[in-house]
Motif scaffolding. Structure first.
Motif, PDB file in Angstrom:
ATOM      1  N   SER A 231     -47.765  24.567  60.980  1.00  0.00           N
ATOM      2  CA  SER A 231     -48.976  24.030  61.680  1.00  0.00           C
ATOM      3  C   SER A 231     -50.317  24.936  61.259  1.00  0.00           C
ATOM      4  N   GLU A 232     -50.180  26.293  61.424  1.00  0.00           N
ATOM      5  CA  GLU A 232     -51.250  27.082  61.252  1.00  0.00           C
ATOM      6  C   GLU A 232     -51.641  27.187  59.724  1.00  0.00           C
ATOM      7  N   GLY A 233     -50.517  27.447  58.928  1.00  0.00           N
ATOM      8  CA  GLY A 233     -50.682  27.258  57.685  1.00  0.00           C
ATOM      9  C   GLY A 233     -51.541  25.898  56.809  1.00  0.00           C
ATOM     10  N   PHE A 234     -51.269  24.903  57.506  1.00  0.00           N
ATOM     11  CA  PHE A 234     -51.759  23.514  57.139  1.00  0.00           C
ATOM     12  C   PHE A 234     -53.355  23.545  57.696  1.00  0.00           C
ATOM     13  N   ALA A 235     -53.456  24.114  58.823  1.00  0.00           N
ATOM     14  CA  ALA A 235     -54.851  23.926  59.341  1.00  0.00           C
ATOM     15  C   ALA A 235     -55.677  24.972  58.561  1.00  0.00           C
ATOM     16  N   GLU A 236     -55.141  26.145  58.143  1.00  0.00           N
ATOM     17  CA  GLU A 236     -55.859  27.138  56.975  1.00  0.00           C
ATOM     18  C   GLU A 236     -55.962  26.334  55.788  1.00  0.00           C
ATOM     19  N   LEU A 237     -54.991  25.716  55.287  1.00  0.00           N
ATOM     20  CA  LEU A 237     -55.311  24.960  54.071  1.00  0.00           C
ATOM     21  C   LEU A 237     -56.391  24.183  53.868  1.00  0.00           C
ATOM     22  N   VAL A 238     -56.416  23.329  55.025  1.00  0.00           N
ATOM     23  CA  VAL A 238     -57.668  22.572  54.978  1.00  0.00           C
ATOM     24  C   VAL A 238     -58.879  23.146  55.136  1.00  0.00           C
TER      25      VAL A 238
ATOM     26  N   GLN B 266     -38.749  31.670  47.522  1.00  0.00           N
ATOM     27  CA  GLN B 266     -38.984  32.278  46.437  1.00  0.00           C
ATOM     28  C   GLN B 266     -40.249  32.210  45.397  1.00  0.00           C
ATOM     29  N   GLN B 267     -40.844  30.909  45.581  1.00  0.00           N
ATOM     30  CA  GLN B 267     -42.183  30.619  44.937  1.00  0.00           C
ATOM     31  C   GLN B 267     -43.262  31.547  45.734  1.00  0.00           C
ATOM     32  N   TRP B 268     -43.036  31.406  46.919  1.00  0.00           N
ATOM     33  CA  TRP B 268     -44.060  32.192  47.955  1.00  0.00           C
ATOM     34  C   TRP B 268     -44.102  33.683  47.563  1.00  0.00           C
ATOM     35  N   GLN B 269     -42.855  34.065  47.533  1.00  0.00           N
ATOM     36  CA  GLN B 269     -42.842  35.698  47.076  1.00  0.00           C
ATOM     37  C   GLN B 269     -43.442  35.842  45.706  1.00  0.00           C
ATOM     38  N   ALA B 270     -43.255  35.089  44.951  1.00  0.00           N
ATOM     39  CA  ALA B 270     -43.661  35.343  43.675  1.00  0.00           C
ATOM     40  C   ALA B 270     -45.580  35.255  43.587  1.00  0.00           C
ATOM     41  N   ARG B 271     -45.940  34.267  44.533  1.00  0.00           N
ATOM     42  CA  ARG B 271     -47.376  34.286  44.547  1.00  0.00           C
ATOM     43  C   ARG B 271     -47.828  35.591  45.185  1.00  0.00           C
TER      44      ARG B 271
ATOM     45  N   MET C 178     -40.315  16.317  48.421  1.00  0.00           N
ATOM     46  CA  MET C 178     -40.773  17.103  47.452  1.00  0.00           C
ATOM     47  C   MET C 178     -39.369  17.480  46.476  1.00  0.00           C
ATOM     48  N   GLY C 179     -37.994  16.806  46.842  1.00  0.00           N
ATOM     49  CA  GLY C 179     -36.903  17.491  46.355  1.00  0.00           C
ATOM     50  C   GLY C 179     -36.798  18.716  45.895  1.00  0.00           C
ATOM     51  N   SER C 180     -37.199  19.428  47.067  1.00  0.00           N
ATOM     52  CA  SER C 180     -37.136  21.058  47.154  1.00  0.00           C
ATOM     53  C   SER C 180     -36.380  21.328  48.015  1.00  0.00           C
ATOM     54  N   SER C 181     -36.429  22.817  48.365  1.00  0.00           N
ATOM     55  CA  SER C 181     -35.698  23.556  49.688  1.00  0.00           C
ATOM     56  C   SER C 181     -36.576  24.535  50.008  1.00  0.00           C
ATOM     57  N   ARG C 182     -35.998  25.008  51.050  1.00  0.00           N
ATOM     58  CA  ARG C 182     -36.555  26.358  51.716  1.00  0.00           C
ATOM     59  C   ARG C 182     -36.465  27.360  50.764  1.00  0.00           C
ATOM     60  N   THR C 183     -35.263  27.586  50.353  1.00  0.00           N
ATOM     61  CA  THR C 183     -35.002  28.739  49.279  1.00  0.00           C
ATOM     62  C   THR C 183     -35.858  28.560  48.047  1.00  0.00           C
TER      63      THR C 183
ATOM     64  N   LEU D 236     -47.162  25.347  47.847  1.00  0.00           N
ATOM     65  CA  LEU D 236     -46.537  23.935  47.703  1.00  0.00           C
ATOM     66  C   LEU D 236     -47.785  23.019  47.320  1.00  0.00           C
ATOM     67  N   ALA D 237     -48.761  23.100  47.842  1.00  0.00           N
ATOM     68  CA  ALA D 237     -50.047  22.532  47.259  1.00  0.00           C
ATOM     69  C   ALA D 237     -50.395  22.292  45.798  1.00  0.00           C
ATOM     70  N   ASP D 238     -50.116  23.610  45.355  1.00  0.00           N
ATOM     71  CA  ASP D 238     -50.241  23.885  44.020  1.00  0.00           C
ATOM     72  C   ASP D 238     -49.316  23.271  43.001  1.00  0.00           C
ATOM     73  N   ARG D 239     -48.138  23.258  43.835  1.00  0.00           N
ATOM     74  CA  ARG D 239     -46.976  22.498  42.797  1.00  0.00           C
ATOM     75  C   ARG D 239     -46.827  21.141  42.973  1.00  0.00           C
ATOM     76  N   TYR D 240     -46.982  20.685  44.196  1.00  0.00           N
ATOM     77  CA  TYR D 240     -46.658  19.278  44.261  1.00  0.00           C
ATOM     78  C   TYR D 240     -48.007  18.293  44.531  1.00  0.00           C
ATOM     79  N   GLY D 241     -49.243  19.107  44.915  1.00  0.00           N
ATOM     80  CA  GLY D 241     -50.478  18.335  45.412  1.00  0.00           C
ATOM     81  C   GLY D 241     -50.674  18.403  46.760  1.00  0.00           C
ATOM     82  N   THR D 242     -51.896  18.394  47.204  1.00  0.00           N
ATOM     83  CA  THR D 242     -52.285  18.452  48.734  1.00  0.00           C
ATOM     84  C   THR D 242     -51.809  17.330  49.413  1.00  0.00           C
TER      85      THR D 242
END
Length: 452
Positions: free
Chosen positions: A327-334, A441-446, A432-437, A390-396
């Motif tokens: 919820s907070e991450g999405f509000a920040e994204l917008v 991993q993608q978040w840590q790479a960022r 998204m056909g994805s998973s938390r794992t 998530l937005a960069d990989r799959y779109g907003t």
């Protein structure tokens, strides 16, 4: 652009924003007379004579309790109806006591502000006696204290009622309980916007601005509310008509939110409103905290207001709580979508935490967003980075669909219906056909990239 904002999605009570419920009768009332003593021992002789005149014994409170409660209920319902009708005589007539003139003047101003706000559907929902009158003979006026609960809506903005409590003092002769008057009243816990002296009301189809301050300040809030609405609609696809409250002082903001001043240190705005599990929010208020809000740069004020309006809009169109990082991450994204700042600058506290403590192994926990914790500022940055990943990989718009899925139905066994993280996991798979794992991993790479 420092600001404090706490989770506003998925909470059944009021919540601050690091940056989803409300007084009278119906509104702010002063207490011109002394409040009840701890014993409730208040009695005054009427014109018929002093205590005991013409009687042989005191009349105990229980002997006229039912008549007293019925009279209070009738009077308060009549005042609620008078408020709805804009009936000033009906609103003011029940006010009495030694300070009746000042009480009536203040209540006339309150009614005018209520009418300007278009407060409607006033209803009395509960009456409970707080301090009973002392035993008294007939012919003696006695006082007693009542706490009353009411609901109301703001026309064209609230789809659900707001609740507020009011403390009142009544006076009557035990032999004539229907002839009672109100001698004082005050909010039980928090005032309502109509209690703010100097309130200016500005209404548009998308925003109701209730502000105290100079014309320039009111105009600024109106303009930035419009900007926030366009930014939220561009991402979410719609925007909730919103109610913005801009008081004159931080102390007023704290009282409106039912908070202490210490709770709002560094807080620029907060979303407040009732939430019922399984239902959409319908009576949110966004309260600006003037000290922190005015200290921000203009684009920082837009970020804060867009962030809060995102919460209000999401709460009004979803029915399930989501994890705070979402919820907070999405509000920040917008909120940061149109802001041209280096990402490392926006999430500087998160990077500082990673340098000190190492890369986080999991997305921020709800407790990381609690005001006053050392993790608060970094938690917001980490949540934003997760949503940007998530937005960069799959779109907003895929992120919007993810949120709507996580905050809506859940294709899981019954024993997981209250598991907010499980709802996100299901949405990651279905949308998204994805998973938390994979996300972690993608978040840590960022994070590693930003750390250099």
């Amino acid at each position: 652009m420092s600001r404090r904002s706490r989770r506003t999605s998925g909470r059944p009570t009021a919540s601050l924003a690091l940056v989803t419920s409300v007084a009278v009768v119906l509104g702010a009332c002063t207490a011109p007379e002394a409040p009840a003593s701890s014993t409730g021992a208040r009695a005054t002789a009427t014109a018929e004579g002093g205590p005991g005149a013409g009687v042989t014994s005191d009349l105990p409170p229980q002997a006229w309790a039912a008549a007293r409660t019925d009279a209070v209920t009738r009077l308060l319902r009549a005042r609620a109806a008078a408020a709805d009708a804009g009936d000033e005589p009906g609103w003011l007539t029940p006010l009495g006591g030694t300070s009746a003139a000042s009480l009536r003047a203040e209540q006339a101003a309150v009614l005018a502000r209520m009418r300007a706000m278009q407060a409607s559907d006033m209803e009395l929902t509960r009456v409970r006696e707080v301090t009973a009158p002392v035993p008294a003979p007939r012919g003696t006026e006695v006082e007693w204290d009542v706490r009353a609960s009411f609901t109301y809506r703001l026309r064209d903005f609230d789809t659900a009622p707001r609740t507020f409590d009011l403390d009142l003092t009544f006076k009557a002769d035990p032999a004539r309980p229907a002839a009672l008057v109100i001698t004082s009243c005050a909010p039980s816990d928090r005032p309502q916007p109509w209690d703010l002296a100097g309130l200016v009301v500005r209404r548009s189809p998308t925003a109701l601005v209730l502000a105290v301050g100079s014309p320039a300040r009111v105009d600024e809030v109106v303009a930035r509310a419009r900007t926030a609405a366009s930014r939220v609609a561009a991402v979410w696809g719609e925007v909730r008509p919103s109610v913005w409250v801009s008081p004159a002082t931080d102390a007023d903001a704290a009282r409106l939110l039912g908070r202490s001043a210490g709770d709002l240190v560094g807080v620029a705005a907060a979303t407040d409103g009732p939430l019922t599990p399984g239902e959409r929010a319908g009576a949110d208020r966004i309260v600006l905290v003037p000290g922190a809000w005015t200290s921000l740069r203009p684009d920082g004020r837009d970020v804060v207001m867009t962030h809060e309006l995102t919460h209000v809009t999401v709460r009004a169109s979803t029915t399930r709580a989501v994890p705070v990082w979402l919820s907070e991450g999405f509000a920040e994204l917008v909120a940061y979508e149109p802001i041209n700042l280096p990402e490392a600058t926006v999430v500087a506290p998160a990077l500082a935490r990673a340098r000190t403590s190492g890369l986080p192994g999991a997305l921020p926990a709800d407790a990381d967003f609690e005001p006053g914790t050392q993790t608060l500022a970094s938690a917001y940055g980490l949540a934003l980075l997760a949503l940007r990943t998530l937005a960069d990989r799959y779109g907003t718009q895929a992120v919007v669909r993810l949120y709507r899925a996580a905050a809506g139905g859940l294709a899981s066994p019954t024993d997981r219906l209250d598991d907010r993280e499980a709802a996100v996991d299901d949405a990651l798979r279905s949308v998204m056909g994805s998973s938390r794992t994979a996300l972690v991993q993608q978040w840590q790479a960022r994070l590693r990239h930003l750390l250099g």
